[in-house]
Enzyme design. Structure first.
Site, PDB file in Angstrom:
ATOM      1  N   GLY A  15      -1.481   2.888   0.169  1.00  0.00           N
ATOM      2  CA  GLY A  15      -0.927   2.631  -1.143  1.00  0.00           C
ATOM      3  C   GLY A  15      -1.839   1.733  -1.952  1.00  0.00           C
ATOM      4  N   ASP A  70      10.253  -0.507   3.491  1.00  0.00           N
ATOM      5  CA  ASP A  70       9.455  -1.069   2.403  1.00  0.00           C
ATOM      6  C   ASP A  70      10.291  -1.826   1.386  1.00  0.00           C
ATOM      7  OD1 ASP A  70       7.335  -1.763   0.902  1.00  0.00           O
ATOM      8  OD2 ASP A  70       6.593   0.251   0.550  1.00  0.00           O
ATOM      9  N   VAL A  96      -1.280   1.871   6.021  1.00  0.00           N
ATOM     10  CA  VAL A  96      -0.485   1.924   7.251  1.00  0.00           C
ATOM     11  C   VAL A  96      -1.251   2.731   8.291  1.00  0.00           C
ATOM     12  CG1 VAL A  96       1.739   2.507   8.265  1.00  0.00           C
ATOM     13  CG2 VAL A  96       1.612   1.839   5.859  1.00  0.00           C
ATOM     14  N   ARG A 108      14.193  -2.230  -5.049  1.00  0.00           N
ATOM     15  CA  ARG A 108      13.387  -1.918  -6.236  1.00  0.00           C
ATOM     16  C   ARG A 108      12.422  -0.752  -6.061  1.00  0.00           C
ATOM     17  NH1 ARG A 108      13.309  -7.737  -6.841  1.00  0.00           N
ATOM     18  NH2 ARG A 108      14.529  -8.342  -8.658  1.00  0.00           N
ATOM     19  N   GLY A 144      -1.209   6.395   6.121  1.00  0.00           N
ATOM     20  CA  GLY A 144      -1.071   6.487   4.674  1.00  0.00           C
ATOM     21  C   GLY A 144      -1.632   5.250   4.015  1.00  0.00           C
ATOM     22  N   LYS A 148       1.222  -2.065   9.033  1.00  0.00           N
ATOM     23  CA  LYS A 148       0.836  -2.123   7.623  1.00  0.00           C
ATOM     24  C   LYS A 148      -0.101  -3.305   7.428  1.00  0.00           C
ATOM     25  CE  LYS A 148       3.665  -1.228   4.256  1.00  0.00           C
ATOM     26  NZ  LYS A 148       4.806  -1.285   3.318  1.00  0.00           N
ATOM     27  N   ASN A 201      10.188   6.455   0.920  1.00  0.00           N
ATOM     28  CA  ASN A 201      10.575   5.214   1.590  1.00  0.00           C
ATOM     29  C   ASN A 201      11.811   5.390   2.463  1.00  0.00           C
ATOM     30  OD1 ASN A 201       8.490   3.569   0.809  1.00  0.00           O
ATOM     31  ND2 ASN A 201       9.510   2.834  -1.039  1.00  0.00           N
TER      32      ASN A 201
END
Length: 499
Positions: free
Chosen positions: A44, A175, A49, A156, A42, A64, A162
């Protein structure tokens, strides 16, 4: 996962928060000593990752890698946050970290446990969860999150993507602010559907109660198939979604099998006013636990070192059941003795009949006791976790200023330091704080939070002030906690000195 077979209703993909997300060049997997690249998992906005295989062990790991070469301060934060998560990853419901480093071309990387079953977001594409399993997972994730909060870490970014699922089918929170969207194949710039109203109104970047909101929204999605306001209002734009989160009432869950008490617990954790939420994530876990006990006759234990595994209400139920079992056995013995005495002067037939009656009485009491001990008590202590919490014998119940906080057991809440201040004086950063409830034996734990100067180990002191070398940048930051004589600890409070 014992997911329901019904598919998600009206599922639509979230709009991307970045107009340029699709134009960004893909991150290339680095060559790493001791690992062989397998495939991409994946990507972001700040990292990607990849799946690798570790040489020698043939263990598959998720690695990651930052999108590009990080500046020294960003790289230091990347590694510092990895160190924080590594300390937390001993918790059974937090993703494990094995190693951190820098690639030959200057990119930071972190080696994670590989969760073979993917993330909850992808699993929800195939159906929602049952109520009992949702409560079980919720209590386990709340245990992980409260452990992080006690260490001064606010996540957060809690959301379904996640929450990873391990080989054993157990949830693992991932994460912790390092980068977004681990295992998430649909990259987004932020997590609007899970953000609480105060964050959307720019009333701070989020705190423990904001994390609680996002966790509750995740549990809601396990039952509904998507985040609360996407489920209830079907917004067409991000603006519509944000407006609904801030202004419209929480949609009801349209599932007949969800008990009213479960909806009430989630609704409180999802209150628009953060002060109306539970006092802490631990109390939220206890409320989920009580709802589970009432609905299903068993409760998943909280897995947090130093706090009670069950709420005070459930602990009282367990004590009452134990007392009932003891009383039943005690009541049975005099009955047997009395019956025995009565048959001493009776005829043979009467004697036999008396023995049968007395034996039946004792057997009945013993059967009741066995049912309580072997059925009731084990069910109240049922859960996926086999961990046993270390109970603090000096702990008292948590207290809250809210009138409706519930009746919970656990370690006493240690207040955080107050009146924190920091200033730069020459080459030094000087910090001070006060203790709102000083007690005999109190100490203070502090450590740096400023980029490359971040310290891995905390420093313990009895003073309410400290002076450290100032960072070369614009500010120097530390975090401070209060430690009681019984080793209970407050949440860490950050403070910065600015040039």
């Amino acid at each position: 996962m014992a997911a329901q077979n019904t598919p998600m209703r009206g599922h639509t993909r979230r709009p991307s928060t970045s107009a340029h997300a699709g134009k960004r060049a893909p991150v290339q997997p680095p060559k790493l000593n001791g690992y062989s690249y397998v495939r991409a998992l994946g990507e972001g906005t700040t990292a990607a990752v990849f799946l690798y295989e570790q040489h020698g062990t043939e263990r598959q790991v998720a690695i990651k890698v930052s999108r590009g070469r990080l500046d020294p301060r960003a790289g230091a934060r990347f590694r510092t946050e990895a160190n924080f998560m590594a300390k937390l990853s001993t918790h059974p419901y937090i993703l494990s970290i094995y190693e951190t480093g820098v690639t030959d071309d200057g990119r930071s990387f972190i080696v994670f446990e590989y969760a073979t079953r993917g993330n909850m977001k992808d699993l929800l594409d195939h159906g929602t969860y049952g109520v009992d399993e949702t409560l079980d997972i919720g209590i386990n994730l709340a245990s992980a999150l409260y452990t992080a909060h006690r260490a001064g870490i606010v996540h957060r970014d809690i959301k379904t993507s996640n929450v990873l699922i391990s080989d054993q089918g157990l949830p693992a929170l991932a994460d912790f602010g390092i980068a977004t969207n681990i295992y998430d194949h649909r990259a987004t710039g932020y997590s609007l559907p899970w953000a609480p109203p105060e964050v959307l109104r720019s009333q701070g970047g989020g705190d423990e109660k904001s994390d609680m909101y996002s966790l509750a929204a995740t549990l809601y999605a396990m039952l509904a198939g998507k985040s609360p306001y996407e489920y209830g209002y079907h917004p067409h734009t991000q603006q519509e979604l944000a407006s609904a989160i801030m202004n419209r009432p929480l949609p009801a869950l349209n599932r007949a099998d969800v008990p009213e008490e479960v909806e009430h617990v989630l609704a409180r954790a999802l209150s628009k006013n953060r002060e109306d939420r539970y006092y802490s994530v631990l109390e939220f876990a206890y409320a989920l636990q009580e709802a589970q006990q009432h609905a299903f006759g068993h409760a998943t234990p909280v897995t947090v070192e130093g706090v009670e595994r069950f709420s005070r209400a459930l602990t009282r139920q367990q004590a009452a059941a134990t007392a009932a079992a003891t009383g039943a056995l005690g009541a049975g013995m005099p009955g047997a003795a009395g019956a025995s005495a009565a048959v001493n002067g009776a005829s043979g037939a009467q004697m036999r009949r008396g023995i049968v009656i007395a034996s039946s009485i004792v057997a009945a009491f013993a059967l009741i006791a066995l049912v309580v001990v072997l059925v009731v008590l084990p069910n109240i202590d049922r859960g996926q976790s086999s961990s046993v919490a270390v109970v603090n014998p000096n702990a008292t119940a948590s207290q809250s200023t809210n009138a409706d906080t519930g009746d919970y057991a656990g370690s006493a809440v240690v207040p955080g330091p107050e009146a924190l201040s920091g200033s730069i004086r020459g080459d030094s950063a000087v910090f001070s704080w006060s203790n709102p409830d000083p007690q005999t034996g109190d100490k203070y734990s502090w450590n740096l939070l400023d980029g490359a100067n971040s310290s891995e180990a905390a420093t313990i002191t009895t003073d309410t002030h400290v002076s450290v070398p100032a960072s070369p940048g614009a500010q120097t930051c530390i975090q401070v906690s209060i430690i009681r004589a019984d080793r209970s600890m407050s949440q860490a409070v950050p403070v910065c000195a600015t040039r």
